[in-house]
Design a protein around this motif. Structure first.
Motif, PDB file in Angstrom:
ATOM      1  N   UNK A   1      37.175  24.850  83.551  1.00 30.17           N
ATOM      2  CA  UNK A   1      36.930  23.825  82.530  1.00 30.17           C
ATOM      3  C   UNK A   1      38.220  23.183  82.028  1.00 30.17           C
ATOM      4  N   UNK A   2      38.076  22.033  81.379  1.00 34.21           N
ATOM      5  CA  UNK A   2      39.158  21.385  80.642  1.00 34.21           C
ATOM      6  C   UNK A   2      38.956  21.658  79.152  1.00 34.21           C
ATOM      7  N   UNK A   3      40.012  22.032  78.444  1.00 33.52           N
ATOM      8  CA  UNK A   3      39.911  22.215  76.994  1.00 33.52           C
ATOM      9  C   UNK A   3      39.685  20.868  76.299  1.00 33.52           C
TER      10      UNK A   3
ATOM     11  N   UNK B   1      51.397  18.178  69.788  1.00 33.30           N
ATOM     12  CA  UNK B   1      52.332  18.689  68.786  1.00 33.30           C
ATOM     13  C   UNK B   1      51.640  19.652  67.824  1.00 33.30           C
ATOM     14  N   UNK B   2      50.384  19.403  67.515  1.00 36.16           N
ATOM     15  CA  UNK B   2      49.616  20.352  66.699  1.00 36.16           C
ATOM     16  C   UNK B   2      49.517  21.700  67.406  1.00 36.16           C
ATOM     17  N   UNK B   3      49.278  21.664  68.702  1.00 32.10           N
ATOM     18  CA  UNK B   3      49.178  22.914  69.455  1.00 32.10           C
ATOM     19  C   UNK B   3      50.534  23.603  69.585  1.00 32.10           C
ATOM     20  N   UNK B   4      51.607  22.812  69.708  1.00 31.03           N
ATOM     21  CA  UNK B   4      52.949  23.413  69.701  1.00 31.03           C
ATOM     22  C   UNK B   4      53.148  24.220  68.423  1.00 31.03           C
ATOM     23  N   UNK B   5      52.733  23.639  67.304  1.00 34.35           N
ATOM     24  CA  UNK B   5      52.917  24.332  66.027  1.00 34.35           C
ATOM     25  C   UNK B   5      52.013  25.560  65.939  1.00 34.35           C
TER      26      UNK B   5
ATOM     27  N   UNK C   1      43.082  21.198  66.324  1.00 33.98           N
ATOM     28  CA  UNK C   1      43.583  21.664  67.610  1.00 33.98           C
ATOM     29  C   UNK C   1      44.413  22.927  67.402  1.00 33.98           C
ATOM     30  N   UNK C   2      43.693  24.047  67.464  1.00 33.03           N
ATOM     31  CA  UNK C   2      44.305  25.364  67.360  1.00 33.03           C
ATOM     32  C   UNK C   2      43.829  26.200  68.543  1.00 33.03           C
ATOM     33  N   UNK C   3      44.546  27.272  68.822  1.00 31.55           N
ATOM     34  CA  UNK C   3      44.139  28.136  69.924  1.00 31.55           C
ATOM     35  C   UNK C   3      42.864  28.896  69.590  1.00 31.55           C
ATOM     36  N   UNK C   4      42.657  29.197  68.313  1.00 29.52           N
ATOM     37  CA  UNK C   4      41.391  29.802  67.914  1.00 29.52           C
ATOM     38  C   UNK C   4      40.218  28.882  68.256  1.00 29.52           C
ATOM     39  N   UNK C   5      40.388  27.596  67.981  1.00 27.40           N
ATOM     40  CA  UNK C   5      39.301  26.649  68.245  1.00 27.40           C
ATOM     41  C   UNK C   5      39.112  26.399  69.732  1.00 27.40           C
ATOM     42  N   UNK C   6      40.206  26.316  70.492  1.00 21.65           N
ATOM     43  CA  UNK C   6      40.070  26.152  71.941  1.00 21.65           C
ATOM     44  C   UNK C   6      39.312  27.342  72.529  1.00 21.65           C
ATOM     45  N   UNK C   7      39.652  28.548  72.059  1.00 19.97           N
ATOM     46  CA  UNK C   7      38.982  29.741  72.575  1.00 19.97           C
ATOM     47  C   UNK C   7      37.504  29.752  72.182  1.00 19.97           C
ATOM     48  N   UNK C   8      37.205  29.327  70.962  1.00 23.31           N
ATOM     49  CA  UNK C   8      35.814  29.295  70.529  1.00 23.31           C
ATOM     50  C   UNK C   8      34.989  28.336  71.393  1.00 23.31           C
TER      51      UNK C   8
END
Length: 328
Positions: free
Chosen positions: A91-93, A235-239, A109-116
């Motif tokens: 898949x594509x995030x 940049x949000x994901x970088x942070x 755009x957080x890693x928690x949300x991408x994982x969810x």
């Protein structure tokens, strides 16, 4: 009759024997056995999540999770190479590839949300158990899935996917500065990582023979990075990447407790996730196999055949675990 004329007649007769609209050459046994790649979209939380899929519907599943700044496009050659024996899904995030790119005000755009969203994706496509291939961003996304639902993960394939402090080198200095001082100045300083020059560097740095790396890779990635609004998403994901480091001990505890069969294939010349990040996997997963390849960050681009062979050997060895029903 001259030999050239005879040859022409023979060619004419051979072509005439092929019915109109039919292929001049029948598919080989291998071609007939391997399903083609399909390109699909499924709704998850109101988002269109694009994915590539190939392989028998009843075969063990291999879930491929991509890195930055790419998408499932990075697996374009690997998918058909494994689809004869496995159902391969990539898949594509959100914000990447062909998936929805909601505005930052509508989706954090957080890693928690991408994982969810990826968890919802697996449920939407009916995947209850899978081997995970994690690369770069795929590691923090995939390890969140694994720690939430360890019963769903049959095996791990790690390609330059970090879970240890040892894997973070000099490259991370400006990001660490942004994490500790999230000013506009420090944020803007990272925009250089979103340029064509930087994207091409990710693909070519540390590659002994750059002629083996298709320019299509960085060209496609950059076109998607250059979409209006995407730079600030990245940049949000970088942070937010700072939230992954405190989870390293959690992921390592998962490795120690559940001992999933694990293959580590690492481009040893990667300047982003450096080679010392590969060996610690064996500290928590003593049976893991680690291969350091003479490649860079996107090792699949230059070492695809070698990685494919290692994956096929690994999956065949653990076929029984892959086919076992999910633990409850």
């Amino acid at each position: 009759m001259s030999s050239s004329r005879l040859f022409g007649v023979l060619v004419f007769l051979w072509m005439a024997a092929v019915p109109a609209g039919a292929s001049a050459a029948p598919p080989s046994r291998e071609e007939a056995r391997v399903p083609g790649v399909r390109y699909r979209t499924v709704k998850v939380e109101g988002l269109d999540i694009f994915y590539r899929e190939a392989g028998p519907s009843d075969a063990p599943v291999l879930l491929l999770l991509h890195g930055f700044p790419t998408s499932s496009h990075m697996f374009r050659d690997l998918i058909p190479a494994l689809a004869d024996r496995y159902r391969v899904i990539a898949p594509d995030y959100p914000g990447f590839g062909q998936s929805s790119m909601p505005e930052r005000g509508a989706f954090a755009y957080t890693f928690d949300n991408l994982a969810r969203v990826m968890e919802g994706f697996t449920e939407a496509v009916g995947v209850k158990r899978y081997a995970l291939y994690v690369m770069d961003y795929g590691a923090p996304v995939g390890y969140r899935l694994a720690t939430r639902h360890p019963e769903r993960v049959s095996a791990l394939i790690v390609q330059n996917g970090n879970a240890y402090d040892e894997g973070l080198g000099e490259f991370w200095a400006p990001l660490r500065k942004y994490w500790s001082q999230p000013t506009q100045e420090n944020r803007d300083a990272l925009r250089s990582l979103l340029t064509l020059e930087a994207t091409k560097w990710q693909y070519t740095h540390g590659v002994p023979d750059t002629s083996r790396v298709s320019p299509d890779a960085w060209t496609v990635d950059q076109a998607l990075l250059d979409r209006p609004g995407n730079a600030d998403i990245q940049l949000d994901l970088f942070y937010d990447y700072r939230t992954n480091l405190p989870l390293y001990p959690v992921w390592q505890a998962y490795f120690r407790k559940y001992q999933p069969p694990t293959l580590v294939v690492w481009g040893k010349n990667d300047a982003i996730f450096i080679a010392p990040g590969a060996a610690p996997y064996q500290r928590d997963l003593p049976t893991a196999t680690v291969h350091l390849l003479d490649a860079g960050h996107f090792a699949l681009e230059s070492s695809g055949p070698r990685i494919t062979a290692l994956i096929r050997e690994f999956l065949a060895k653990h076929r029984g675990e892959l086919e076992r029903a999910p633990r409850q």
